[in-house]
Design an enzyme around this catalytic site. Structure first.
Site, PDB file in Angstrom:
ATOM      1  N   GLY A  20      14.696  13.600 -11.679  1.00 62.14           N
ATOM      2  CA  GLY A  20      15.143  12.112 -11.987  1.00 62.14           C
ATOM      3  C   GLY A  20      16.103  11.606 -10.816  1.00 62.14           C
ATOM      4  N   SER A  21      15.863  12.311  -9.386  1.00 66.95           N
ATOM      5  CA  SER A  21      16.815  11.707  -8.457  1.00 66.95           C
ATOM      6  C   SER A  21      16.687  10.266  -7.941  1.00 66.95           C
ATOM      7  CB  SER A  21      16.798  12.581  -7.120  1.00 66.95           C
ATOM      8  OG  SER A  21      15.562  12.359  -6.617  1.00 66.95           O
ATOM      9  N   ASN A  22      15.472   9.828  -8.273  1.00 66.65           N
ATOM     10  CA  ASN A  22      14.979   8.242  -8.006  1.00 66.65           C
ATOM     11  C   ASN A  22      15.719   7.445  -9.303  1.00 66.65           C
ATOM     12  OD1 ASN A  22      13.135   7.640  -5.742  1.00 66.65           O
ATOM     13  ND2 ASN A  22      12.261   9.367  -6.645  1.00 66.65           N
ATOM     14  N   ILE A  97      -0.768   9.624 -16.151  1.00 61.64           N
ATOM     15  CA  ILE A  97      -1.366   8.397 -15.977  1.00 61.64           C
ATOM     16  C   ILE A  97      -1.572   7.339 -16.916  1.00 61.64           C
ATOM     17  CG2 ILE A  97      -3.791   7.457 -15.120  1.00 61.64           C
ATOM     18  CD1 ILE A  97      -3.918  10.278 -13.585  1.00 61.64           C
ATOM     19  N   ASN A 112       5.291   1.919  -8.935  1.00 62.46           N
ATOM     20  CA  ASN A 112       5.245   3.351  -8.756  1.00 62.46           C
ATOM     21  C   ASN A 112       5.975   3.771  -7.242  1.00 62.46           C
ATOM     22  OD1 ASN A 112       4.846   6.128  -9.537  1.00 62.46           O
ATOM     23  ND2 ASN A 112       2.926   5.989  -8.500  1.00 62.46           N
ATOM     24  N   HIS A 114       5.430   6.888  -4.556  1.00 66.41           N
ATOM     25  CA  HIS A 114       4.448   8.064  -4.558  1.00 66.41           C
ATOM     26  C   HIS A 114       4.723   8.623  -2.962  1.00 66.41           C
ATOM     27  CE1 HIS A 114       0.789  10.474  -4.798  1.00 66.41           C
ATOM     28  NE2 HIS A 114       0.514  10.063  -3.567  1.00 66.41           N
ATOM     29  N   ASP A 150      -2.636   5.469  -7.912  1.00 64.34           N
ATOM     30  CA  ASP A 150      -2.199   5.278  -6.702  1.00 64.34           C
ATOM     31  C   ASP A 150      -2.892   4.301  -5.621  1.00 64.34           C
ATOM     32  OD1 ASP A 150      -0.347   7.239  -7.246  1.00 64.34           O
ATOM     33  OD2 ASP A 150      -1.590   8.798  -6.567  1.00 64.34           O
ATOM     34  N   GLU A 179      12.796   7.787  -0.029  1.00 67.41           N
ATOM     35  CA  GLU A 179      12.376   7.307  -1.314  1.00 67.41           C
ATOM     36  C   GLU A 179      13.503   6.439  -1.760  1.00 67.41           C
ATOM     37  OE1 GLU A 179      10.275   9.656  -4.040  1.00 67.41           O
ATOM     38  OE2 GLU A 179       9.282  10.922  -2.696  1.00 67.41           O
TER      39      GLU A 179
HETATM   40  C1  GAR Z   1       9.227  11.889  -6.154  1.00 71.56           C
HETATM   41  O1  GAR Z   1       9.030  12.500  -4.706  1.00 71.56           O
HETATM   42  C2  GAR Z   1       8.185  11.281  -6.256  1.00 71.56           C
HETATM   43  O2  GAR Z   1       7.760  10.428  -5.393  1.00 71.56           O
HETATM   44  C3  GAR Z   1       7.035  11.932  -6.964  1.00 71.56           C
HETATM   45  O3  GAR Z   1       7.627  12.997  -7.638  1.00 71.56           O
HETATM   46  C4  GAR Z   1       9.034  13.015  -7.202  1.00 71.56           C
HETATM   47  C5  GAR Z   1      10.038  13.006  -8.244  1.00 71.56           C
HETATM   48  O4  GAR Z   1      11.363  13.180  -7.883  1.00 71.56           O
HETATM   49  N1  GAR Z   1       6.094  11.152  -7.695  1.00 71.56           N
HETATM   50  C6  GAR Z   1       4.917  11.514  -7.583  1.00 71.56           C
HETATM   51  O5  GAR Z   1       4.527  12.728  -7.059  1.00 71.56           O
HETATM   52  C7  GAR Z   1       4.023  10.755  -8.547  1.00 71.56           C
HETATM   53  N2  GAR Z   1       2.410  11.063  -8.478  1.00 71.56           N
HETATM   54  P1  GAR Z   1      12.730  12.805  -8.652  1.00 71.56           P
HETATM   55  O6  GAR Z   1      12.501  13.113 -10.442  1.00 71.56           O
HETATM   56  O7  GAR Z   1      13.918  13.536  -8.053  1.00 71.56           O
HETATM   57  O8  GAR Z   1      12.856  11.446  -8.709  1.00 71.56           O
END
Ligand code: GAR
Length: 192
Positions: A20-22, A97, A112, A114, A150, A179
């Site tokens: 969950g950093s995003n 998905i 999303n 990616h 995607d 990101e």
């Molecule tokens: C991120 O790099 C995101 O782009 C990727 O998972 C990571 C989640 O990081 N998403 C995918 O691969 C989706 N197909 P986070 O939990 O630290 O945000």
């Protein structure tokens, strides 16, 4: 997409499966007046998602529902989203998905992030594949979600150079940094 009008923020749900950093980054940006969205719900398909801790830290409602692409699951989630007046869903490391039915029924936009320069490297293990193919650049893309994996229209994309020293761990770190720049910017772009 219904644009945000005046100081009213678009209510957003962030869907996660992992650290969950995003999510944390979006919560931070949402607090800024110049960003036209608020994070009102954290949704996860697993109670193991580390990012769920941001619910307590930032006092945001969370919901964990085992997502299994059945009409019943869709209905359950759609009901919560409607109750909370959610108009935007941001998938942020959500590793399921969404069903066609869910995408069709949700009354708002779904986007999303990616970790690749789409349309290259859809799916999983993007960094491993990019390094193996000796790509010069990697990157990330924010796009609309459709029922094809995607593949929806691209909103924003940013690239980083892959150096000779990079392995998939260091590359993932580099990409995650960008990101965190483009996700809030992409939301601003579609809502302003
Ligand atoms: C991120 O790099 C995101 O782009 C990727 O998972 C990571 C989640 O990081 N998403 C995918 O691969 C989706 N197909 P986070 O939990 O630290 O945000």
């Amino acid at each position: 997409m219904r644009k945000s009008i005046g100081p009213k923020k678009i209510k957003t749900a962030v869907f996660i499966s992992g650290k969950g950093s995003n999510l944390k980054n979006l919560i931070k940006f949402a607090k800024n007046k110049r960003y036209p969205f608020s994070v009102d719900l954290i949704f996860s398909n697993t109670k193991k998602a580390k990012g769920l801790r941001y619910s307590k830290i930032y006092k945001i409602k969370k919901k964990v529902i085992c997502y299994d692409k059945k009409i019943k699951t869709d209905k359950k989630i759609l009901k919560i989203l409607t109750q909370k007046k959610i108009k935007l869903i941001c998938l942020a490391g959500f590793m399921k998905i969404l069903s066609k039915n869910f995408i069709k029924k949700f009354q708002g936009e779904i986007i999303n992030i990616h970790p690749s320069l789409l349309p290259k490297y859809k799916g999983l293990n993007t960094h491993i594949r990019a390094i193996k193919n000796k790509e010069k650049f990697a990157g990330c893309t924010v796009h609309y979600v459709t029922s094809k994996l995607d593949s929806g229209k691209i909103i924003l994309q940013k690239r980083v150079k892959i150096s000779k020293k990079d392995n998939h761990f260091s590359l993932a770190k580099k990409v995650l940094k960008i990101e965190h720049l483009i996700y809030p910017a992409a939301i601003k772009k579609i809502l302003n």
